[in-house]
Enzyme design. Structure first.
Site, short mmCIF file in Angstrom:
data_model
loop_
_atom_site.label_atom_id
_atom_site.label_comp_id
_atom_site.label_asym_id
_atom_site.label_seq_id
_atom_site.Cartn_x
_atom_site.Cartn_y
_atom_site.Cartn_z
N ARG A 12 -21.28 6.63 -38.67
CA ARG A 12 -22.70 6.85 -38.96
C ARG A 12 -23.56 5.77 -38.30
O ARG A 12 -24.17 6.01 -37.26
CB ARG A 12 -22.93 6.87 -40.50
CG ARG A 12 -24.25 7.54 -40.91
CD ARG A 12 -25.51 6.74 -40.71
NE ARG A 12 -25.50 5.48 -41.46
CZ ARG A 12 -26.43 4.55 -41.32
NH1 ARG A 12 -27.44 4.71 -40.45
NH2 ARG A 12 -26.37 3.42 -42.00
N ASP A 13 -23.56 4.57 -38.86
CA ASP A 13 -24.40 3.50 -38.35
C ASP A 13 -24.08 3.22 -36.89
O ASP A 13 -24.99 2.92 -36.08
CB ASP A 13 -24.17 2.24 -39.20
CG ASP A 13 -25.22 1.17 -38.99
OD1 ASP A 13 -26.26 1.45 -38.39
OD2 ASP A 13 -24.99 0.03 -39.43
N HIS A 206 -24.18 -8.22 -37.93
CA HIS A 206 -24.22 -7.79 -36.53
C HIS A 206 -23.82 -8.96 -35.65
O HIS A 206 -24.08 -10.12 -35.98
CB HIS A 206 -25.62 -7.29 -36.19
CG HIS A 206 -25.89 -5.92 -36.76
ND1 HIS A 206 -26.88 -5.10 -36.30
CD2 HIS A 206 -25.27 -5.21 -37.74
CE1 HIS A 206 -26.87 -3.96 -36.98
NE2 HIS A 206 -25.91 -4.01 -37.85
N CYS A 237 -23.94 -2.03 -27.51
CA CYS A 237 -23.22 -2.43 -26.31
C CYS A 237 -23.50 -3.90 -26.09
O CYS A 237 -24.66 -4.31 -26.01
CB CYS A 237 -23.65 -1.63 -25.11
SG CYS A 237 -22.86 -2.23 -23.60
N ASN A 246 -23.04 -3.66 -34.74
CA ASN A 246 -22.23 -4.07 -35.86
C ASN A 246 -21.02 -4.84 -35.35
O ASN A 246 -20.48 -4.56 -34.28
CB ASN A 246 -21.71 -2.85 -36.61
CG ASN A 246 -22.81 -2.13 -37.35
OD1 ASN A 246 -23.33 -2.64 -38.33
ND2 ASN A 246 -23.18 -0.95 -36.88
#
Lengths: 297, 297
Positions: A12-13, A206, A237, A246
């Site tokens: 999802r994220d 992150h 990326c 993430n």
């Protein structure tokens, strides 16, 4: 042996923040492989406007193809009552709602104050309670905000406590721009854990500035036992400016294995999955561990 | 304010492990820019066989072009008496010698036991003492060895203490394959610091598995105040299997800035330098911070 729970957010994220879309069959194969590696919580979709987030347009089909009554939980992001209706129709057992700890971020991203944005979830949470659906709460910008800089730990604590009061069983604290260092994470956790028990907190880091593993280790030492991560670092990326991806699940599992902490995840299978999904996206995994361990196991 | 010293190893340890060679003028421009960013110790070359290490064949020319009596120290790797002669001819003020904490690694890499390999440095160290040249000692494989796995912390302590006894002013402890996690680094440091004062220890971490920043933070918390790193992560491409690159200097400086620790380095200039040398090598920097901050400042 100490245990840590990993909440896999890649499907999802992660995918939501990839330019290239995966088709439904590929998403399902990704989710199947993630579950086979031992992950027990896999964020599987979002009931949001397909105009805003085309990557999640097939969330209903994805959810319908999954075994929602089995041992793996597949939370789905729900922004409002309409999304909640779709979630109910799909038979989901767990949803996620979100708020920001930064007023500027809340205003710029959803055109509402923090308080108003949370109030919008009141009826979603009421429905969830009635239908016995578990709710996870996300808080973004828990250390820094891209618009206003440093966020006061007390403000994060206030938003986290509000989500807990509303009925969230767990609050995931997000370093949205990946700029935190461990000292600042600890200051934030100290404030939040005064209002929310630490066993109800999750860390969502992150790796934009390469600090995620260090922040996770510091949070672990402070007592946090749940971490969000994204297989292959999906969603950012590392070779594109400002991509705030993430942290990669395989990097987190490697750290925990080294610490002697049990995540219940088979690292070689997870690394294979990282290479699998990266291949679908036409690139290498954004993860040092996947690179170091290589493609085949 | 606490201070941390960064030993920049990019122009030697970094470039030595890059396939593409830089010409002498490019190396000098790299070193000039590194010094201009605030770095005060920059490893600048190696007096080793150009057949084995062609990347360092121009070390004499590089050293002759530098101001060796100024405020910046330019240590040079010296493996034996012949290298020491060259170092003296070049007028170097600081050299580095190396040993391994793993018998298998020592045998496979230099065909000698650890004890024999260190004994070979006796005359080098004697010359250094006579000529008032400072000597830094490297120990490799301080946590894991690629051939024999985990290394006993007591063994690392023994080798480090021997280098100290031989006259090294500082011992740099290298996680050569980048596999360490912070708990294991702390176990190792606890053993070593029983025999060598912690203010004579440096951490030399590779980011192969993405753990370097976490290991540096843990070492810092244990009292280590000197860290080796390589601008742009020179020496290891994160997108090549088993490439065990040095941690990027800009990532270390970012961490330290976040912790409120002074390294005396201007991060934007350093990031510019990371992009500059990466451009010469035809790729992007292997550093999250250089990526996140972007090319221009």
């Amino acid at each position: 042996m100490t245990r840590v729970k990993i909440v896999e957010v890649g499907p999802r994220d992660g995918l939501q923040n990839e330019k290239q879309q995966l088709d439904t069959a590929s998403k399902l194969e990704l989710i199947r492989r993630l579950a086979a590696s031992g992950l027990t919580t896999i964020e599987a979709g979002a009931f949001v406007s397909p105009k805003w987030v085309p990557q999640m347009a097939d969330s209903l089909q994805v959810l319908q193809a999954l075994d929602l009554s089995g041992p793996v939980s597949y939370p789905v992001l729900v922004p409002n009552d309409k999304g909640m209706e779709q979630a109910l129709a799909a038979g989901v057992r767990e949803i996620a709602v979100f708020g920001a700890a930064s007023e500027s971020f809340s205003q710029k991203n959803i055109n509402a104050s923090i308080a108003d944005s949370l109030a919008r979830f009141d009826s979603v949470l009421a429905t969830a309670r009635r239908e016995h659906i578990r709710v996870r709460g996300y808080v973004s910008c828990v250390v820094d905000c891209p618009y206003e800089g440093a966020i006061a730990p007390a403000k994060v604590a206030e938003v986290a406590a509000r989500l807990l009061d509303m009925g969230c069983y767990e609050i995931s604290l997000g370093d949205t721009i990946g700029s935190a260092t461990p000292n600042r994470v600890l200051d934030m956790l100290a404030a939040v854990s005064k209002l929310v028990p630490i066993d109800k907190l999750a860390g969502h880091f992150h790796d934009t500035y390469g600090m995620a593993i260090s922040n996770i280790h510091a949070s672990y030492q402070a007592g946090v036992r749940t971490f969000d991560s994204s297989v292959a670092g999906l969603g950012g990326c590392p070779y594109a400016r400002g991509a705030s991806g993430n942290v990669a699940t395989e990097d987190v599992v490697y750290l925990m294995n080294g610490l002697g902490v049990d995540c219940g995840i088979a690292l070689p299978r997870l690394v294979e999955t990282a290479w699998f999904v990266s291949g679908l996206l036409g690139r290498a995994p954004a993860s040092r561990v996947a690179q170091a361990m290589g493609r085949h196991h």
